[in-house]
Enzyme design. Structure first.
Site, PDB file in Angstrom:
ATOM      1  N   GLU A 159      63.130 -24.831   5.971  1.00 37.23           N
ATOM      2  CA  GLU A 159      62.349 -26.065   5.805  1.00 37.23           C
ATOM      3  C   GLU A 159      62.915 -26.905   4.661  1.00 37.23           C
ATOM      4  O   GLU A 159      62.982 -26.456   3.524  1.00 37.23           O
ATOM      5  CB  GLU A 159      60.887 -25.703   5.517  1.00 37.23           C
ATOM      6  CG  GLU A 159      60.005 -26.918   5.290  1.00 37.23           C
ATOM      7  CD  GLU A 159      58.538 -26.552   5.099  1.00 37.23           C
ATOM      8  OE1 GLU A 159      58.147 -25.412   5.401  1.00 37.23           O
ATOM      9  OE2 GLU A 159      57.796 -27.423   4.628  1.00 37.23           O
ATOM     10  N   ASP A 182      54.325 -36.062  -1.936  1.00 36.47           N
ATOM     11  CA  ASP A 182      54.048 -35.215  -0.769  1.00 36.47           C
ATOM     12  C   ASP A 182      52.545 -35.185  -0.499  1.00 36.47           C
ATOM     13  O   ASP A 182      51.804 -34.438  -1.129  1.00 36.47           O
ATOM     14  CB  ASP A 182      54.557 -33.804  -1.100  1.00 36.47           C
ATOM     15  CG  ASP A 182      54.464 -32.861   0.077  1.00 36.47           C
ATOM     16  OD1 ASP A 182      54.325 -33.325   1.214  1.00 36.47           O
ATOM     17  OD2 ASP A 182      54.534 -31.642  -0.149  1.00 36.47           O
ATOM     18  N   HIS A 189      51.894 -17.118   2.799  1.00 35.30           N
ATOM     19  CA  HIS A 189      52.883 -16.628   1.834  1.00 35.30           C
ATOM     20  C   HIS A 189      52.419 -15.243   1.400  1.00 35.30           C
ATOM     21  O   HIS A 189      51.204 -15.002   1.341  1.00 35.30           O
ATOM     22  CB  HIS A 189      52.909 -17.498   0.578  1.00 35.30           C
ATOM     23  CG  HIS A 189      53.297 -18.914   0.808  1.00 35.30           C
ATOM     24  ND1 HIS A 189      52.402 -19.896   1.127  1.00 35.30           N
ATOM     25  CD2 HIS A 189      54.506 -19.520   0.750  1.00 35.30           C
ATOM     26  CE1 HIS A 189      53.033 -21.044   1.251  1.00 35.30           C
ATOM     27  NE2 HIS A 189      54.310 -20.849   1.045  1.00 35.30           N
ATOM     28  N   ASP A 214      50.727 -34.588   2.392  1.00 32.09           N
ATOM     29  CA  ASP A 214      50.163 -33.531   3.261  1.00 32.09           C
ATOM     30  C   ASP A 214      48.824 -33.941   3.889  1.00 32.09           C
ATOM     31  O   ASP A 214      47.864 -33.175   3.889  1.00 32.09           O
ATOM     32  CB  ASP A 214      49.987 -32.210   2.476  1.00 32.09           C
ATOM     33  CG  ASP A 214      51.326 -31.537   2.176  1.00 32.09           C
ATOM     34  OD1 ASP A 214      52.318 -31.816   2.870  1.00 32.09           O
ATOM     35  OD2 ASP A 214      51.377 -30.725   1.236  1.00 32.09           O
TER      36      ASP A 214
END
Ligand code: GLT
Ligand code: MN
Ligand code: MN
Length: 388
Positions: free
Chosen positions: A182, A256, A55, A258
């Site tokens: 996404e 989430d 990012h 991950d």
């Protein structure tokens, strides 16, 4: 048996935010000291990754001075040159800053929407400068906690307007860059717009330049929605829209997580890898995941190596599945076709329709055939367990 060492052609990539994750969560502080972008590139070089994604503000802090920016970029570029790591993808942080508390492109505040466009144009310039060919949009804050606050139809229109504007920007600048959208159903918002890859695919067809825009499906995000990830990715692949993929893992129904690729749903990871490899998917295999909070940086390397190693092991298993005589004879048998129905398929004609209406089917005979799916699935499991 291969050595399972990653190779550049595997296109294994990690975001700065993945191996750079310091373990902070809503309930606890960081457990690992932060590393600079250049240090993270060197870590990725050590574990044998191909690329790094970022990012804008993973690389350049939002309040950095021009001199600080130059210094960071110099060090980052040196680390890339020293390690051979490339930058295939970049993205914008449109979620961390308080200004994005109610979204970026879908905010009710026109100043926020304009700032989000400005920030994204600058971030695109930065990504392209470092070699990115894919630009990801994850609208983490583009949603609501209550639909009293924003009109969802207006939100769709605002998202479209932003995408159209940014596609024109890329064309105007003559950048060689494609967008990958996404989806995520929720978290950090109560509900996020365009919540699944399927929603995104439908949305893309309404844009001014749909050919520039594809998807970046993430395992965890579709599993959070209770969906079959392999099916969603298949739809993207079949329509030429799988521009990028976020690999990780996730127990159904949880937050989430991950997790490391393959850490939870091995069978689904297997069919995903098999589909990507069988169809010669050729873009980045990005591991958008992070190490458990229990780990130090040695554990982070174990995590990164584990993602790539599991992918390569599953790739080998997929080749085994494709070459297994018993499996292939069942696959051939269940797809066998005596051609007697050929006349009814393909392009419609009134004659075909009339003939088909006259065809007699023996439903009991057709339905009476066992399909051997139990056997086929067990053989698959035995390949996965190393018993074949
Ligand atoms: C964020 C999110 C990911 C997205 C990233 C891109 S950032 O960590 O959880 O799924 O891919 O913005
Ligand atoms: Mn992701
Ligand atoms: Mn995620």
């Amino acid at each position: 048996m291969s050595d399972y060492n990653p190779k550049p052609e595997n296109k294994f990539t990690f975001g700065l935010w993945t191996v750079g994750n310091t373990g902070q969560d809503p309930f606890g502080r960081s457990v690992r000291e932060a590393k600079s972008p250049a240090e993270l590139v060197r870590l990725l070089g050590e574990v044998g990754a191909y690329g790094v994604n970022f990012h804008d503000n993973d690389l350049i802090p939002i309040d950095a001075t021009a001199a600080e920016r130059d210094g960071i970029l110099k060090e980052f570029k040196k680390a890339l040159a020293d390690t051979g790591i490339v930058v295939p993808m970049a993205t914008t942080d449109l979620f961390k800053e308080p200004i994005f508390k109610d979204g970026a492109f879908t905010s009710n505040d026109s100043k926020v929407r304009a700032y989000a466009l400005q920030k994204t144009m600058n971030a695109i310039d930065l990504g392209v400068e470092l070699g990115a060919k894919i630009y990801v949009f994850w609208g983490g804050r583009e949603g609501t906690e209550t639909d009293a606050t924003k009109n969802p139809i207006t939100a769709i229109k605002r998202s479209r307007e932003a995408m159209n504007f940014l596609c024109e920007y890329v064309k105007d600048r003559k950048y060689d860059l494609k967008f990958a959208l996404e989806a995520k159903p929720n978290e950090p918002r109560g509900d996020i717009y365009n919540s699944t890859t399927g929603h995104m695919l439908a949305f893309i067809n309404t844009l001014d330049h749909p050919e520039m825009v594809g998807v970046n499906p993430e395992v965890a995000h579709e599993h959070m929605a209770g969906l079959n990830f392999v099916h969603g990715v298949a739809q993207a692949l079949e329509s030429g829209k799988l521009f990028h993929i976020d690999l990780n893992d996730q127990a159904f129904g949880r937050y989430d997580q991950d997790f490391r690729f393959g850490a939870v749903n091995l069978k689904s990871a297997f069919f995903l890898v098999k589909m990507l490899e069988d169809n010669k998917y050729d873009s980045s295999r990005h591991f958008d995941a992070h190490a458990y909070r229990t780990e130090d940086y040695e554990g982070v390397k174990d995590f990164a190596r584990g993602c790539m190693r599991t992918y390569l092991i599953l790739k080998e298993k997929a080749a085994k599945w494709n070459a297994d005589k018993e499996i292939q004879s069942i696959v051939a048998e269940i797809n066998a076709d005596d051609g007697s129905m050929d006349q009814y398929f393909g392009k419609y004609s009134a004659e075909k329709a009339k003939a088909l209406k006259g065809q007699v089917f023996d439903r009991a005979v057709i339905a009476g055939r066992g399909l051997k799916y139990e056997k086929l699935d067990q053989l698959t499991i035995e390949i996965l367990l190393g018993a074949r």
